[in-house]
Design a protein around this motif. Structure first.
Motif, PDB file in Angstrom:
ATOM      1  N   HIS A 161      -2.581  -0.025   5.772  1.00  0.00           N
ATOM      2  CA  HIS A 161      -1.611  -0.011   4.677  1.00  0.00           C
ATOM      3  C   HIS A 161      -0.795  -1.309   4.612  1.00  0.00           C
ATOM      4  O   HIS A 161       0.155  -1.477   5.375  1.00  0.00           O
ATOM      5  N   MET A 164       3.058  -2.477  -0.908  1.00  0.00           N
ATOM      6  CA  MET A 164       2.919  -2.792  -2.330  1.00  0.00           C
ATOM      7  C   MET A 164       3.264  -4.237  -2.649  1.00  0.00           C
ATOM      8  O   MET A 164       2.910  -4.748  -3.706  1.00  0.00           O
ATOM      9  N   MET A 166       2.286  -7.030  -1.051  1.00  0.00           N
ATOM     10  CA  MET A 166       1.072  -7.842  -0.891  1.00  0.00           C
ATOM     11  C   MET A 166       1.383  -9.325  -0.663  1.00  0.00           C
ATOM     12  O   MET A 166       0.834 -10.216  -1.301  1.00  0.00           O
ATOM     13  N   LEU A 239      -9.329  -2.726  -1.726  1.00  0.00           N
ATOM     14  CA  LEU A 239      -8.012  -2.119  -1.849  1.00  0.00           C
ATOM     15  C   LEU A 239      -8.101  -0.909  -2.776  1.00  0.00           C
ATOM     16  O   LEU A 239      -8.666  -0.998  -3.874  1.00  0.00           O
ATOM     17  N   THR A 242      -3.760   2.357  -4.801  1.00  0.00           N
ATOM     18  CA  THR A 242      -2.569   1.691  -5.326  1.00  0.00           C
ATOM     19  C   THR A 242      -1.867   2.562  -6.363  1.00  0.00           C
ATOM     20  O   THR A 242      -0.637   2.530  -6.484  1.00  0.00           O
ATOM     21  N   SER A 243      -2.627   3.371  -7.100  1.00  0.00           N
ATOM     22  CA  SER A 243      -2.036   4.201  -8.148  1.00  0.00           C
ATOM     23  C   SER A 243      -1.061   5.226  -7.596  1.00  0.00           C
ATOM     24  O   SER A 243      -0.170   5.687  -8.305  1.00  0.00           O
ATOM     25  N   ARG A 245       0.790   4.522  -4.918  1.00  0.00           N
ATOM     26  CA  ARG A 245       1.716   3.701  -4.138  1.00  0.00           C
ATOM     27  C   ARG A 245       1.502   3.875  -2.637  1.00  0.00           C
ATOM     28  O   ARG A 245       2.448   3.942  -1.841  1.00  0.00           O
ATOM     29  N   THR A 247      -1.223   1.928  -1.051  1.00  0.00           N
ATOM     30  CA  THR A 247      -2.347   0.995  -0.995  1.00  0.00           C
ATOM     31  C   THR A 247      -2.955   0.929   0.407  1.00  0.00           C
ATOM     32  O   THR A 247      -2.234   0.817   1.405  1.00  0.00           O
TER      33      THR A 247
END
Length: 334
Positions: A161, A164, A166, A239, A242-243, A245, A247
């Motif tokens: 993980h 978000m 990145m 990855l 992500t949708s 939250r 990731t």
């Protein structure tokens, strides 16, 4: 402990002094994989390792694993990782997990998932040193403010993980030295000793390594799983999630392609719509069977450094030698 213990004075850092280890490397907790066999191998190799508490949800099982690790570690230090994500350690049980660890006499804990602030009194009262792992520097600053002893910051390149934000490991390291006053480690994409040397020069007290160690001989996983990692490269991660939250960077396979497509077609799918694909029970099968086609199998860009199965101590020795070689080049250039 004096610097005479170390191959090079630069290895004498808050990490090695705190843990009593030889090299400033932390083998972070790995869900299902960081058991006594793996963690004790790290201890004997002169680095710090953490049993993953979430892999042993029953207190008696965790106690037994801690004791087994103590017996296998030949007196060398080790710790326990506690991921405070609700799906791994239910919130009402987290305090009990920490109390179990304290009762077992463990002196080092790695926390992750959310702020450990609420549990620090339990840990501090037991004399436990807390290393908190975060996916972004801003969370490291927050962790520092609530009183953790050290922080590790894992960049976008990491397996598992990356959060978000990145932000890459090099940028995290460059900024951390300005914004933190407690010892900090850098992780994400670390698989060569030259990177360890670079991190230390940049002000880090050590590095966190996960993916590079997944082919350690002592890691209890199917040979087919390890061979798949050897055959992969830094280009073979994906990855997803992500949708929701959450990731995750993992080995590219049928599952990652399915999940990415589902998220692309329906951004509001939610975790329930993804769960039948991303359940940890599915991924766990790969460790037992060697079939890596299904499941979310955490792996980072450090796959590019994975080359063969060998004892963990040999991997650490190679990292150490490479770091010393890099420092020699640096000194020669100067």
């Amino acid at each position: 402990m004096t610097s005479a213990y170390f191959e090079h004075p630069i290895f004498d850092t808050p990490v090695t002094r705190t843990y009593g280890t030889k090299v400033p490397i932390v083998a972070g907790g790995l869900q299902w994989l960081a058991n006594a066999d793996y963690v004790s191998a790290a201890a004997r190799a002169g680095i710090m390792g953490f049993i993953t508490a979430a892999s042993f949800p029953e207190a008696e099982d965790l106690k037994a694993e801690i004791e087994r690790c103590r017996e296998l570690s030949d007196g060398n230090p080790f710790g326990v990782n506690v991921s405070m994500l609700p799906k791994l350690v239910p919130g009402e049980k987290t305090a009990d997990v920490f109390r179990t660890i304290a009762d077992c006499g463990v002196k080092f804990v790695e926390t992750s998932g959310r702020s450990p602030e609420a549990y620090l009194p339990i840990l501090k009262d037991a004399g436990i040193t807390v290393l908190h792992k975060v996916p972004s520097l801003r969370y490291a600053v927050k962790a520092q403010s609530v009183g953790v002893d050290m922080v590790s910051i894992v960049g976008a390149e990491c397996g598992g993980h990356p959060g978000m934000d990145m932000i890459g490991s090099m940028v995290n390291a460059g900024l951390a030295d300005e914004r933190l006053t407690i010892p900090w480690l850098i992780g994400g994409g670390i698989g060569r000793g030259s990177q360890l040397a670079a991190a230390l020069v940049m002000g880090a007290s050590g590095v966190v390594i996960g993916t590079r160690f997944l082919v350690a001989e002592e890691l209890q996983a199917h040979p087919g799983y390890k061979q798949a990692l050897i055959d992969a490269s830094e280009l073979d991660t994906a990855l997803s999630m992500t949708s929701v939250r959450n990731t995750v960077r993992s080995l590219r396979n049928e599952t990652t392609e399915t999940v990415i497509q589902l998220e692309r077609d329906n951004p509001e799918i939610g975790i329930q719509g993804l769960l039948k694909h991303v359940s940890g029970a599915i991924g766990r099968q790969a460790y037992a069977t060697g079939d890596v086609s299904r499941g979310i199998l955490s792996a980072g860009h450090a796959l590019g450094f994975v080359d063969k199965v060998e004892p963990l101590a040999e991997i650490v020795n190679r990292l150490e030698a490479d770091a010393l070689g890099a420092l020699k080049r640096l000194n020669t250039a100067a």
